[in-house]
Motif scaffolding. Structure first.
Motif, short mmCIF file in Angstrom:
data_model
loop_
_atom_site.label_atom_id
_atom_site.label_comp_id
_atom_site.label_asym_id
_atom_site.label_seq_id
_atom_site.Cartn_x
_atom_site.Cartn_y
_atom_site.Cartn_z
N MET A 1 0.83 -1.19 0.00
CA MET A 1 0.00 0.00 0.00
C MET A 1 0.87 1.24 0.00
O MET A 1 1.93 1.27 0.60
CB MET A 1 -0.90 0.01 1.23
CG MET A 1 -1.89 1.18 1.19
SD MET A 1 -2.78 1.43 2.72
CE MET A 1 -1.79 2.68 3.48
N LYS A 2 0.39 2.26 -0.68
CA LYS A 2 1.05 3.55 -0.67
C LYS A 2 0.26 4.48 0.27
O LYS A 2 -0.97 4.51 0.21
CB LYS A 2 1.05 4.15 -2.07
CG LYS A 2 1.82 3.35 -3.10
CD LYS A 2 1.59 3.90 -4.48
CE LYS A 2 2.23 3.13 -5.60
NZ LYS A 2 3.07 2.03 -5.31
N LEU A 3 0.97 5.19 1.12
CA LEU A 3 0.34 6.22 1.94
C LEU A 3 0.96 7.54 1.54
O LEU A 3 2.18 7.72 1.64
CB LEU A 3 0.57 5.97 3.44
CG LEU A 3 0.04 7.08 4.35
CD1 LEU A 3 -1.48 7.19 4.28
CD2 LEU A 3 0.49 6.86 5.78
N ILE A 4 0.13 8.45 1.07
CA ILE A 4 0.59 9.79 0.73
C ILE A 4 0.14 10.70 1.85
O ILE A 4 -1.06 10.91 2.06
CB ILE A 4 0.02 10.26 -0.63
CG1 ILE A 4 0.55 9.40 -1.79
CG2 ILE A 4 0.43 11.72 -0.88
CD1 ILE A 4 0.00 8.05 -1.88
N LEU A 5 1.09 11.21 2.60
CA LEU A 5 0.81 12.11 3.71
C LEU A 5 0.96 13.53 3.19
O LEU A 5 2.07 13.96 2.86
CB LEU A 5 1.77 11.84 4.87
CG LEU A 5 1.65 12.75 6.08
CD1 LEU A 5 0.27 12.65 6.71
CD2 LEU A 5 2.73 12.42 7.10
N LYS B 1 -7.24 6.53 -2.43
CA LYS B 1 -8.46 6.94 -1.72
C LYS B 1 -8.09 8.08 -0.76
O LYS B 1 -7.05 8.05 -0.13
CB LYS B 1 -9.04 5.78 -0.95
CG LYS B 1 -9.43 4.62 -1.87
CD LYS B 1 -10.30 3.63 -1.16
CE LYS B 1 -10.67 2.47 -2.04
NZ LYS B 1 -11.40 2.81 -3.23
N LEU B 2 -8.98 9.06 -0.65
CA LEU B 2 -8.72 10.21 0.21
C LEU B 2 -9.29 9.99 1.61
O LEU B 2 -10.47 9.64 1.77
CB LEU B 2 -9.33 11.47 -0.39
CG LEU B 2 -9.20 12.74 0.47
CD1 LEU B 2 -7.74 13.10 0.72
CD2 LEU B 2 -9.95 13.90 -0.18
N LYS C 1 -3.22 -3.52 5.90
CA LYS C 1 -3.31 -4.97 5.73
C LYS C 1 -4.07 -5.36 4.46
O LYS C 1 -4.10 -6.52 4.10
CB LYS C 1 -4.03 -5.60 6.93
CG LYS C 1 -3.26 -5.51 8.22
CD LYS C 1 -3.92 -6.30 9.33
CE LYS C 1 -5.15 -5.63 9.86
NZ LYS C 1 -5.71 -6.24 11.07
N SER C 2 -4.69 -4.40 3.82
CA SER C 2 -5.58 -4.69 2.70
C SER C 2 -4.79 -4.71 1.38
O SER C 2 -3.60 -4.44 1.34
CB SER C 2 -6.67 -3.62 2.62
OG SER C 2 -6.15 -2.41 2.09
N ASP C 3 -5.53 -4.98 0.32
CA ASP C 3 -4.92 -4.94 -1.01
C ASP C 3 -5.19 -3.59 -1.69
O ASP C 3 -5.05 -3.45 -2.90
CB ASP C 3 -5.42 -6.10 -1.88
CG ASP C 3 -6.93 -6.06 -2.11
OD1 ASP C 3 -7.61 -5.17 -1.55
OD2 ASP C 3 -7.42 -6.92 -2.87
N MET C 4 -5.58 -2.61 -0.90
CA MET C 4 -5.82 -1.25 -1.41
C MET C 4 -4.55 -0.71 -2.07
O MET C 4 -3.45 -0.89 -1.54
CB MET C 4 -6.22 -0.35 -0.22
CG MET C 4 -6.46 1.10 -0.57
SD MET C 4 -6.70 2.15 0.90
CE MET C 4 -8.08 1.36 1.70
N TYR C 5 -4.70 -0.05 -3.21
CA TYR C 5 -3.55 0.54 -3.89
C TYR C 5 -2.88 1.59 -3.00
O TYR C 5 -1.66 1.61 -2.87
CB TYR C 5 -4.00 1.18 -5.21
CG TYR C 5 -2.90 1.94 -5.92
CD1 TYR C 5 -1.83 1.27 -6.50
CD2 TYR C 5 -2.93 3.33 -5.99
CE1 TYR C 5 -0.82 1.96 -7.15
CE2 TYR C 5 -1.93 4.03 -6.63
CZ TYR C 5 -0.87 3.34 -7.21
OH TYR C 5 0.13 4.04 -7.84
N GLY C 6 -3.69 2.43 -2.40
CA GLY C 6 -3.11 3.44 -1.54
C GLY C 6 -4.12 4.44 -1.03
O GLY C 6 -5.27 4.47 -1.45
N MET C 7 -3.65 5.27 -0.10
CA MET C 7 -4.50 6.23 0.57
C MET C 7 -3.75 7.54 0.73
O MET C 7 -2.54 7.57 0.97
CB MET C 7 -4.90 5.66 1.94
CG MET C 7 -5.79 6.56 2.73
SD MET C 7 -6.50 5.78 4.21
CE MET C 7 -5.16 4.90 4.94
N ILE C 8 -4.50 8.61 0.63
CA ILE C 8 -4.00 9.97 0.88
C ILE C 8 -4.52 10.37 2.26
O ILE C 8 -5.73 10.28 2.51
CB ILE C 8 -4.55 10.95 -0.17
CG1 ILE C 8 -4.18 10.51 -1.58
CG2 ILE C 8 -4.07 12.37 0.13
CD1 ILE C 8 -5.09 11.08 -2.66
#
Length: 186
Positions: free
Chosen positions: A1-5, A28-29, A67-74
Motif C-alpha cells: 500500500m502507498k500512503l501519501i501524507l 483513496k482520500l 493490511k488490505s490490497d488497497m492501492y493506496g491512501m492519501i
C-alpha cells in the motif's frame, strides 16, 4: 500500500489537492476532518475525549488499510513541527505502513497567509468541513495557531525519502496533484 501524507497549515489546500490526486490515481482520500467532524458530534476535538477518539478511528483505519490490497491512501494532516508528539505520530503511522511492506510519500504544502485566508472561505472547504463553517472562528484559529505552532518545515528538516515540498500559493489543486503524481509515478 502507498500512503501519501499531505501536510501543511490550515487552509493550505491539503484536502482539495487530495481530492484532485484521488481523481487521477487509484488512491483513496482520508482527509483529517473525516474523523474530527465525526467525533465532533459528541466531543470537541480540543478535549481529551475528542483527541482520543479521533486517534482511535484513524489508527484503526490505518491498520486495516495497511493490511488490505488497497492501492493506496492519501491522508491530510496539520503537523506542528515544534511538537515532538506530532513527529512521533508521523513516525508511528509511517512505521505501521512500512512494516507491512507499504511505502510512505510525504508532501508538504505551503502558501502565503493571504491566500490561506481566502481558501479558508472556499465553498469546497465549507462543504466538506462543517467545523470550519464559522468563518470568524476558523480565521481566528488559523491566525492564532501561527503564534503557537510552526506548521511548515525548515529547509533540510525533513529527512524522509519520498519527500516533496510545494509552494502552492499560485497553483491550483489540479496542478499540484499532477506534480505529485508525476514526481512519485502514481
Amino acid at each position: 500500500m502507498k500512503l501519501i501524507l499531505i501536510f501543511g497549515p490550515q487552509a493550505v489546500g491539503k484536502m482539495t489537492v487530495g481530492q484532485e490526486l484521488a481523481k487521477i490515481t487509484d488512491l483513496k482520500l482520508f482527509h483529517n476532518h473525516m474523523t474530527i467532524d465525526l467525533v465532533g458530534h459528541f466531543f470537541d476535538y480540543s478535549t481529551k475525549e475528542g483527541k482520543r477518539l479521533v486517534h482511535l478511528f484513524r489508527q484503526e483505519i490505518f491498520e486495516e488499510a495497511s493490511k488490505s490490497d488497497m492501492y493506496g491512501m492519501i491522508f491530510t494532516y496539520v503537523w506542528a513541527f515544534n511538537l515532538q508528539a506530532d513527529w512521533d505520530y508521523v513516525n508511528q503511522v509511517s512505521q505501521l505502513v512500512e512494516s507491512r511492506g507499504g511505502t510512505v510519500y510525504y508532501v508538504e504544502l505551503e502558501a502565503d497567509l493571504e491566500e490561506r485566508l481566502e481558501r479558508n472561505k472556499s465553498d469546497n472547504r465549507l462543504k466538506h468541513k462543517p467545523s470550519k463553517r464559522d468563518i470568524e472562528w476558523s480565521e481566528a484559529d488559523l491566525k492564532n495557531s501561527m503564534d503557537s505552532y510552526r506548521l511548515n518545515s525548515l529547509d533540510g528538516e525533513i529527512q524522509y525519502s519520498n519527500y516533496l515540498k510545494i509552494n502552492n500559493t499560485n497553483l491550483d489543486a489540479q496542478e499540484v496533484a499532477k506534480i505529485i503524481k508525476q514526481t512519485f509515478h502514481f
